[in-house]
Design a protein around this motif. Structure first.
Motif, mmCIF file in Angstrom:
data_model
loop_
_atom_site.group_PDB
_atom_site.id
_atom_site.type_symbol
_atom_site.label_atom_id
_atom_site.label_comp_id
_atom_site.label_asym_id
_atom_site.label_seq_id
_atom_site.Cartn_x
_atom_site.Cartn_y
_atom_site.Cartn_z
ATOM 1 N N THR A 165 -5.751 -18.633 8.785
ATOM 2 C CA THR A 165 -6.998 -17.415 9.012
ATOM 3 C C THR A 165 -7.373 -17.493 10.327
ATOM 4 O OG1 THR A 165 -9.056 -16.570 8.212
ATOM 5 C CG2 THR A 165 -8.772 -19.133 8.750
ATOM 6 N N SER A 166 -8.284 -16.487 10.680
ATOM 7 C CA SER A 166 -8.658 -16.440 12.002
ATOM 8 C C SER A 166 -10.023 -16.072 12.073
ATOM 9 C CB SER A 166 -7.968 -15.131 12.719
ATOM 10 O OG SER A 166 -8.345 -14.857 13.865
ATOM 11 N N PRO A 186 -8.642 -12.591 10.175
ATOM 12 C CA PRO A 186 -10.040 -12.614 9.650
ATOM 13 C C PRO A 186 -10.326 -12.421 8.476
ATOM 14 C CG PRO A 186 -9.985 -11.009 11.553
ATOM 15 C CD PRO A 186 -8.640 -11.616 11.295
ATOM 16 N N GLY A 187 -11.108 -13.172 7.704
ATOM 17 C CA GLY A 187 -11.456 -12.929 6.297
ATOM 18 C C GLY A 187 -10.406 -12.911 5.182
ATOM 19 N N MET A 188 -9.498 -13.493 5.656
ATOM 20 C CA MET A 188 -8.293 -13.657 4.435
ATOM 21 C C MET A 188 -7.552 -14.868 4.913
ATOM 22 S SD MET A 188 -6.238 -9.987 4.838
ATOM 23 C CE MET A 188 -4.962 -10.321 3.525
ATOM 24 N N ALA A 189 -7.180 -15.336 3.795
ATOM 25 C CA ALA A 189 -6.086 -16.566 3.973
ATOM 26 C C ALA A 189 -4.961 -16.483 3.532
ATOM 27 C CB ALA A 189 -6.786 -17.891 3.149
ATOM 28 N N LEU A 190 -3.785 -16.713 4.336
ATOM 29 C CA LEU A 190 -2.400 -16.418 3.745
ATOM 30 C C LEU A 190 -1.769 -17.760 3.981
ATOM 31 C CD1 LEU A 190 -2.012 -13.202 5.990
ATOM 32 C CD2 LEU A 190 -2.653 -13.411 3.817
ATOM 33 N N SER A 304 -3.250 -14.562 -0.918
ATOM 34 C CA SER A 304 -4.750 -14.490 -0.768
ATOM 35 C C SER A 304 -5.293 -15.564 -1.655
ATOM 36 C CB SER A 304 -5.279 -13.176 -0.965
ATOM 37 O OG SER A 304 -4.761 -12.291 -0.134
ATOM 38 N N LEU A 305 -5.804 -16.495 -1.194
ATOM 39 C CA LEU A 305 -6.586 -17.622 -1.691
ATOM 40 C C LEU A 305 -8.023 -17.478 -2.077
ATOM 41 C CD1 LEU A 305 -4.708 -20.487 0.300
ATOM 42 C CD2 LEU A 305 -3.900 -19.350 -1.945
#
Lengths: 311, 211, 656
Positions: A165-166, A186-190, A304-305
């Motif tokens: 993420t960022s 930002p706002g996501m998890a990959l 996306s977790l």
């Protein structure tokens, strides 16, 4: 033949650095050190070969035709200005590229899906949460409870899932010798699956422009044996200072730091970073932070977790 | 049928004019074609705004939702005004085909008034929204809502001004191939905005009420 | 007073930022003074106003586009040389990070939007009406507006470096980096406003040329007889019309985020940066096809003419143009394979991206087989076309490599990517534009460009190109990222970077030779007295050089493909050659200052938006509305060229 030989000279001059460079150890992409990067390398080799099937005839034809059909008074090559159609030729040059695209497309699909799965099935998966910041990389180990900046340590021979993420503009996490890159949003998890075969220090760098200090966003991935990895983590946990919330806010400030190590970090920090601003643009789809798919087999080499278990 | 042929620009009396007035000169036919193509690009523009709205409409960030904002009476009245104005614009075009200048002027004036009514209702809707704190800086949903509907409103405003100028020319110079073309084109624009409104009405307001 | 001025100078003029700014300022002032002085000394202000600024003649407009494209090629090239100078050695700081970031942003934006686009529009304007046997485009007034919107958009973008600061977030300008939180200041606003301003002109050009080709072909020119360059313009216009509205929306919404506080692409309050990225690339990928399709059209004309043979596989060539146009809409996500779309989505876009190479490859073979069993003449246009083939084929091949999504995970945003797109854009588009410029130059100006210096420039450029960009493929594979203002000495990148810089300088030198070639040829270039210096095949070569204002004294009747060739060698001359008794009065649009004023008004409005000085914006838009009103009420916008005048003119040229 004067023009032809000039072409050859120019061509060799142009290709030389490329050909020579391909041999050197510095050509990271062509010297994979992990299964993911190796899969990609295989695809690269296959696609280059398939493309040469088209390129070589085109180059050869060009040189031959230009040499043979010059408008010189003594040129006795045939001149057929009325010949402007040929069904046979059209069949050939429409269908051969289609076949090539078909073959390459099939292998591309296979590799794309393969990269979404861990490189080998192994219950010993190590998780490293990554937060790209301006202009540094923060690595959080949810299971080992340690954190580092601008370097990370992973065990060899074990699939490692980097969860990206960022907390800054969109960047990209790239360790050329171990895997392809993946954006940090930002706002996501990959998720990115990475595995190193052998111990070593692998070069990594941010791969999407984030402003003034972008050139400083290099980091190292240090692969060590499983036991060495565990020792390292324990050592940090015991001796390194903890990363506090205030410390994280300092890291968030734009600037460049060197390598840092922490023996602990606030519980739920990663989730907080991902879900701040109300889970931002995913909120309408996710509802609460505990929902969302954790299906490691789905979709891309990233998913996306939903988070929410105190990382 | 005579009426249908008439609507398509063919002469009603079947012979004295080969084509409707606005199609008699090549230059005017070319301009009409160019305007259809422009409308295609405008349609894509609205398409992108719709796409943005569809993506962002669930991102209310805990702020005002469609249900709190959309008032059936308000957008019902707007729709009635605009759809009727499109009808009266069509009547203006038909009058133009018949060569009845006064009738053209009348129906265009009605269209303009209805357009202004639409704009008035929309302005008051926006003012009310601002009053309750539903401004476009509040959330992504509100940003995309106001931009989509507002862009349509700007188009309508421009259309009203355009109609006024066209009306002036019809009154001043009568119905020539050139002014006929201008009446035709501005009404084409107006019908287009009407179609876009039907999409807004459905995708934004109706679905918003139901969601 | 002085302290207030100093504040202004430092804040807006950035005089505290060092020599680059001062030198730019000095050069701009010198250039303006030189132009003003020359015009005053030669008493040419009236001429400039009458003949150029207020023109609605497509040929003049085309020449103005060409001049601007060459100027922007210079500016973008200087940006490139500055970057390559910095990167010649590791750890250099001749440019600080911020300046370097501004320079790569302006380099990319200028080259694509303010160099390649006007270059293709120059060729559209100069060639299409002549090739289809028309007197002008469908909407000459709108054509002039398009040019001035482009001009003022480019001007707005270019002054950013010396007034307020240039954008510095890359030519793609992704949020959230470009939101106010990470990128305050007017720089990014310049980008958003200037591009949209010139984008309006582009959409108008698309409409104009589409209608021109649909409606204004000479009698007898069925679709089967339309020259391939005109077909390529048709395809390019269709792509323009479908793609540019997406860019308009993307940039407008980002501008709203920055100046009105909305939340389309912000991280806060529900915004979604991915929406911008999608909208941008829905435009961005078709954009590169917008510029390459006319280049393909140029190659078709050049190959046929200089092989003395009709183009091979005409139908296949047309089909491939249209296929490329359609497929180009289905590939945009390949610009962000690494953004996490999922394996299924990535696979679809990967395969679609590979598919677009198929019609392109077909064209290469058709060109080769046009030359096969022809008679090839190595003139400058043909040289550039021949050089395009190996260059573009290689660049296209690396494009297929990039299309394979997993490979892209390694190539993305590295120098491998940079090498690929420069190879296709320079090797494909710029070579095509240069070939077109050399090919149609005599038609525009009445003299040919000097062959000898042209050949020197050609070889310098080609050698420079390969020396500059081939090492960059290797650098990408070695892990070198794009947009890095400097690099460390221990990665093994040093030699290749130095080589690349040398190649860049060779290309810069080649450009200078071209400039010299143009200046030299004005005085000494071989004059074109027949109007057909190349033994051409299409209708533009039936006209004198330079072409008279009315183009065709009598509109020709078309009875075959390659009508001028048919006229010369297949007995069809009577359909093309004007007869004195057929000449009538010709109506042409009057000259008008309003397109220029509309452009200027938009410039003022745009400038106001950039700095959020809304009074200027209001004044600018009000002025635009006034101009529109005046145009609406305009009754008499044509003038007549008398038949006698035309007859006399044609007679002196020996044509009747």
């Amino acid at each position: 033949m004067k023009r032809g030989s000039r072409w050859w000279r120019a061509g060799l001059l142009a290709l030389a650095p490329f050909a020579l460079a391909g041999c050197g150890q510095d050509v990271l992409v062509l010297h994979p050190a992990g299964p993911a990067a190796r899969e990609i390398d295989r695809l690269i080799i296959l696609s280059v070969i398939l493309l040469l099937v088209v390129i070589v005839p085109v180059f050869a034809l060009t040189i031959y035709i230009v040499w043979r059909y010059r408008d010189k008074p003594d040129n006795r090559a045939p001149y057929t200005p009325q010949w402007t159609e040929s069904r046979a030729l059209e069949w050939i040059w429409w269908s051969i590229p289609m076949v090539i695209v078909g073959v390459l497309g099939a292998y591309t699909a296979k590799t794309t899906f393969a990269l979404t799965r861990p490189p080998e099935s192994n219950s010993n998966v190590v998780t490293v949460d990554v937060v790209s910041l301006d202009w540094k990389w923060l690595f959080l180990y949810p299971d080992q409870h340690v954190a580092t900046v601008n370097y990370c340590v992973i065990p060899t021979g074990v699939p490692v899932q980097f969860v990206l993420t960022s907390d800054a503009p969109i960047n990209s996490f790239w360790v050329p010798q171990l895997a392809g890159q993946e954006y940090t949003m930002p706002g996501m998890a990959l998720r990115l699956w990475v595995q190193a075969d052998h111990p070593g220090n692998y070069y990594g760098h941010g791969a999407n422009f984030t402003g003034k200090g972008f050139a400083e966003m290099s980091f190292t991935v240090e692969a060590r044996s499983e036991s060495a990895f565990r020792l390292w983590a324990q050592g940090l946990e015991q001796h390194a200072p903890a990363l506090t919330d205030a410390g994280y806010q300092l890291l968030k400030k734009p600037g460049v730091t060197g390598r840092l190590s922490y023996g602990n970090f606030p519980k739920g920090l990663f989730d907080q970073v991902v879900w701040q601003d109300g889970g931002q643009y995913m909120s309408g789809m996710w509802g609460t932070p505990t929902m969302g798919s954790m299906d490691g087999q789905s979709g891309s080499n990233l998913a996306s977790l939903g988070g929410g278990d105190g990382r | 049928m005579a009426t249908r042929a008439h609507a398509m620009g063919e002469p009603r009396d079947g012979g004295t004019r080969a084509l409707a007035l606005e199609y008699t000169h090549a230059e005017d036919r070319t301009r009409i074609l160019g305007f259809w193509i422009f409308l295609a690009t405008d349609m894509i523009l609205f398409g992108c705004l719709f796409a943005t709205y569809l993506v962002l409409r669930t991102h209310m960030d805990g702020g005002p939702t469609p249900a709190t904002l959309f008032d059936m009476k308000g957008f019902g009245a707007e729709t009635l005004a605009l759809l009727t104005s499109s009808f009266t614009g069509g009547l203006a075009t038909l009058s133009m085909r018949d060569g009845r200048q006064k009738s053209v002027a009348f129906w265009m004036s009605v269209t303009i008034v209805l357009g202004l009514t639409f704009l008035g209702i929309e302005a008051s809707e926006f003012a009310h929204d601002a009053f309750i704190g539903a401004v476009w800086q509040r959330s992504a949903f509100l940003s995309s809502f106001f931009t989509l509907v507002g862009t349509h409103g700007c188009h309508v405003t421009f259309g009203v001004l355009w109609m006024l100028v066209t009306l002036y020319q019809v009154l001043r110079r009568g119905l020539t191939p050139r002014t006929a073309r201008k009446v035709f084109v501005v009404n084409l624009y107006w019908h287009f905005l009407d179609v876009v409104w039907i999409f807004i009405f459905t995708v934004v307001y109706l679905t918003g009420m139901v969601m | 007073m002085t302290s207030g001025f100093l504040q202004f100078a430092n804040h807006y003029l950035m005089w505290n930022e060092g020599p680059l700014i001062w030198i730019s300022d000095a050069l701009i002032v010198l250039a303006v003074v030189a132009i003003v002085a020359t015009l005053t000394y030669t008493k040419r202000w009236g001429w400039l106003w009458r003949e150029w600024i207020t023109t609605t003649d497509h040929k003049r407009i085309g020449i103005m586009y060409l001049i601007c494209a060459l100027l922007m090629l210079f500016r973008g090239g200087v940006d490139a040389l500055l970057m390559r100078t910095q990167l010649a050695f590791p750890g250099e700081h001749f440019l600080n990070a911020e300046h370097y970031d501004q320079i790569f942003t302006t380099h990319g934006t200028i080259m694509i939007l303010f160099m390649a686009m006007p270059f293709i529009f120059a060729l559209f304007n100069i060639v299409v009406p002549l090739q289809i046997g028309a007197r002008d485009v469908a909407f000459p007034y709108l054509n002039a507006i398009s040019f001035w919107l482009f001009f003022f958009g480019a001007l707005l973008f270019n002054i950013s470096f010396v007034f307020g600061g240039s954008p510095d977030a890359g030519w793609v300008s992704y949020p959230p980096l470009t939101e106010l939180g990470y990128d305050p200041g007017p720089g990014e606003n310049y980008y958003l406003v200037a591009i949209n301003l010139s984008g309006i002109g582009t959409i108008a050009t698309g409409i104009n040329f589409l209608v021109t080709i649909l409606r204004m072909r000479a009698p007898g020119m069925t679709w089967n007889r339309v020259p391939l360059f005109t077909w390529s313009v048709l395809a390019s216009c269709i792509v323009i019309l479908a793609a540019f509205p997406a860019l308009t929306v993307a940039l407008a919404l980002l501008l709203l985020d920055r100046i009105a506080g909305t939340h389309f692409f912000t991280v806060l309050h529900g915004g979604n940066p991915m929406m911008f990225i999608n909208l941008f690339w829905v435009w961005g990928h078709p954009e590169v096809y917008i510029v390459i399709l006319p280049a393909f059209g140029v190659y078709s004309e050049v190959v046929a003419t200089f092989s003395r043979k009709a183009i091979f596989g005409y139908k296949s060539m047309v089909a491939s143009l249209l296929l490329i146009s359609v497929i180009s809409y289905l590939v945009w996500a390949h610009h962000f394979f690494t953004m996490g779309a999922g394996a299924d989505v990535n696979t679809f876009f990967a395969i679609a991206s590979m598919c677009v190479g198929i019609p392109t490859g077909v064209k290469i073979f058709n060109w080769l087989f046009t030359m096969y069993r022809g008679r090839i003449r190595l003139t400058l246009p043909m040289l550039w076309t021949l050089a395009f083939i190996p260059n573009f084929v290689t660049g296209g091949a690396t494009g297929i490599l990039l299309a394979a999504a997993p490979e892209d995970y390694q190539y993305h945003n590295s120098y491998f990517l940079i090498a690929h797109f420069h190879q296709t854009l320079i090797g494909g588009v710029v070579y095509g534009m240069l070939a077109g410029m050399y090919y149609w130059w005599p038609k525009m100006f009445g003299f040919k460009l000097d062959e000898k210096s042209g050949k020197i420039a050609f070889w310098l450029w080609n050698i420079g190109f390969y020396v500059c960009f081939m090492p960059q493929y290797a650098l990408g594979l070695m892990g070198m990222q794009r947009r890095m203002y400097t690099y460390p000495a221990n990665m093994g990148w040093n030699t290749l970077n130095l080589a690349s810089t040398i190649g860049a300088y060779l290309m810069g030198l080649a450009f200078l030779v071209i400039v010299w070639q143009i200046l030299y040829s004005i005085r000494h270039g071989e004059r074109d007295v027949t109007g057909d210096p190349w033994d051409g095949r299409t209708l533009e070569w039936s006209l004198p050089s330079p072409v008279p204002e009315y183009n065709f004294a009598v509109i020709p009747t078309v009875t075959a493909r390659d009508m001028w060739w048919a006229a010369k060698y297949e007995g069809q001359m009577e359909h093309v050659r004007p007869r004195a008794e057929d000449i009538r009065d010709i109506h042409v649009p009057k000259h008008t200052a309003r397109p220029f004023l509309i452009g200027l008004s938009f410039f003022i409005a745009g400038f106001g938006l950039v700095f959020e000085w809304y009074v200027l914006t209001a004044v600018g838009f009000a002025s635009v509305l006034c101009c529109l009103l005046l145009r609406a009420l305009e009754e008499d916008d044509e003038m007549v060229i008398a038949a006698d005048t035309i007859r006399q003119h044609e007679a002196t040229l020996g044509r009747v």
